[in-house]
Design a protein around this motif. Structure first.
Motif, mmCIF file in Angstrom:
data_model
loop_
_atom_site.group_PDB
_atom_site.id
_atom_site.type_symbol
_atom_site.label_atom_id
_atom_site.label_comp_id
_atom_site.label_asym_id
_atom_site.label_seq_id
_atom_site.Cartn_x
_atom_site.Cartn_y
_atom_site.Cartn_z
ATOM 1 N N HIS A 289 0.859 -1.184 0.000
ATOM 2 C CA HIS A 289 0.000 0.000 0.000
ATOM 3 C C HIS A 289 0.898 1.238 0.000
ATOM 4 O O HIS A 289 1.816 1.338 0.809
ATOM 5 C CB HIS A 289 -0.902 0.017 1.227
ATOM 6 N N THR A 290 0.635 2.160 -0.900
ATOM 7 C CA THR A 290 1.465 3.357 -1.023
ATOM 8 C C THR A 290 0.642 4.598 -0.696
ATOM 9 O O THR A 290 -0.522 4.711 -1.097
ATOM 10 C CB THR A 290 2.025 3.471 -2.454
ATOM 11 N N PHE A 291 1.284 5.516 0.032
ATOM 12 C CA PHE A 291 0.654 6.765 0.437
ATOM 13 C C PHE A 291 1.618 7.909 0.148
ATOM 14 O O PHE A 291 2.833 7.727 0.217
ATOM 15 C CB PHE A 291 0.321 6.738 1.928
ATOM 16 N N ASN B 30 -3.855 8.066 -0.739
ATOM 17 C CA ASN B 30 -3.492 6.731 -1.207
ATOM 18 C C ASN B 30 -3.205 6.783 -2.703
ATOM 19 O O ASN B 30 -3.230 7.859 -3.310
ATOM 20 C CB ASN B 30 -4.590 5.717 -0.864
ATOM 21 N N ASN B 31 -2.956 5.634 -3.304
ATOM 22 C CA ASN B 31 -2.629 5.575 -4.741
ATOM 23 C C ASN B 31 -3.734 6.113 -5.635
ATOM 24 O O ASN B 31 -3.474 6.607 -6.722
ATOM 25 C CB ASN B 31 -2.316 4.135 -5.159
ATOM 26 N N THR C 73 5.163 3.432 2.230
ATOM 27 C CA THR C 73 4.560 2.163 1.812
ATOM 28 C C THR C 73 4.424 1.239 3.020
ATOM 29 O O THR C 73 5.269 1.244 3.920
ATOM 30 C CB THR C 73 5.396 1.458 0.728
ATOM 31 N N ASP D 21 3.727 -2.888 3.743
ATOM 32 C CA ASP D 21 3.619 -4.230 3.185
ATOM 33 C C ASP D 21 2.396 -4.934 3.790
ATOM 34 O O ASP D 21 2.028 -4.668 4.935
ATOM 35 C CB ASP D 21 4.895 -5.023 3.498
ATOM 36 N N GLU D 22 1.803 -5.836 3.020
ATOM 37 C CA GLU D 22 0.644 -6.595 3.506
ATOM 38 C C GLU D 22 0.989 -7.449 4.720
ATOM 39 O O GLU D 22 0.111 -7.803 5.503
ATOM 40 C CB GLU D 22 0.087 -7.500 2.390
ATOM 41 N N GLN E 229 -1.233 -2.193 10.263
ATOM 42 C CA GLN E 229 -1.744 -1.768 8.960
ATOM 43 C C GLN E 229 -2.334 -0.365 9.001
ATOM 44 O O GLN E 229 -2.682 0.186 7.967
ATOM 45 C CB GLN E 229 -2.795 -2.757 8.453
ATOM 46 N N VAL F 149 -2.255 3.240 8.730
ATOM 47 C CA VAL F 149 -1.338 4.228 8.162
ATOM 48 C C VAL F 149 -1.131 5.391 9.128
ATOM 49 O O VAL F 149 -0.049 5.988 9.165
ATOM 50 C CB VAL F 149 -1.811 4.715 6.776
#
Length: 174
Positions: A2-4, A22-23, A149, A151-152, A157, A159
């Motif tokens: 996940h990218t922010f 977010n993306n 970022t 990772d899963e 999780q 942010v």
């Protein structure tokens, strides 16, 4: 992964809202530097805006998700964070600081995450010898472009937790 992304002016004393996207370009959180009162803000100016350090991270509706503040006592420095979503406390502290190269760790009492702080490259969050998240600030057009970022596989999780820690420990720092 996940990218922010978010943009922050070069002034570390900036106290307006900083939207985290977010993306898809959606605002998922808002970061804001907080001063409890005008006296603390004035005193902080005398200490190069690095002493009375406190960030709140909100959701887009304005609900508080995470708060982090810097604590300095008896020559020691650490950060205390509170995840209001899970009601978890985090301590972000330097270990081996008397040995020359301190290591930064994040713990909630059960898990311990190492934070490898880099000035011009990716700062990495390490858990069980794996990179679970990373943060980078690039200075572009007189402001900082931040990329983060998760990772899963990360045990955290949320942010807001990571952004609060990044703003306090990495962007402003010691």
């Amino acid at each position: 992964m996940h990218t922010f992304q978010y943009t922050h002016p070069k002034q570390i004393d900036f106290t307006d809202d900083i939207p985290i996207k977010n993306n898809a370009g959606e605002i998922v959180a808002i970061s804001k530097r907080i001063y409890d009162n005008p006296l603390k803000k004035t005193m902080d100016r005398l200490f190069d805006y690095r002493y009375f350090l406190k960030y709140h991270i909100y959701n887009p509706s304005g609900d508080l998700l995470f708060t982090v503040k810097k604590i300095s006592r008896k020559g020691r420095l650490w950060y205390e964070g509170h995840d209001t979503t899970n009601n978890k406390q985090y301590i972000i502290s330097y270990e081996n600081w008397r040995l020359g190269v301190p290591e930064l760790y994040i713990t909630d009492g059960n898990k311990k995450i190492q934070l490898n702080k880099e000035m011009e490259d990716w700062s990495q969050f390490i858990f069980d010898n794996e990179v679970i998240a990373q943060w980078k600030a690039d200075f572009v057009n007189d402001q900082f472009q931040m990329t983060f970022t998760i990772d899963e596989k990360s045990p955290i999780q949320n942010v807001a937790v990571f952004i609060g820690i990044c703003q306090a420990a990495l962007f402003v720092g010691a």
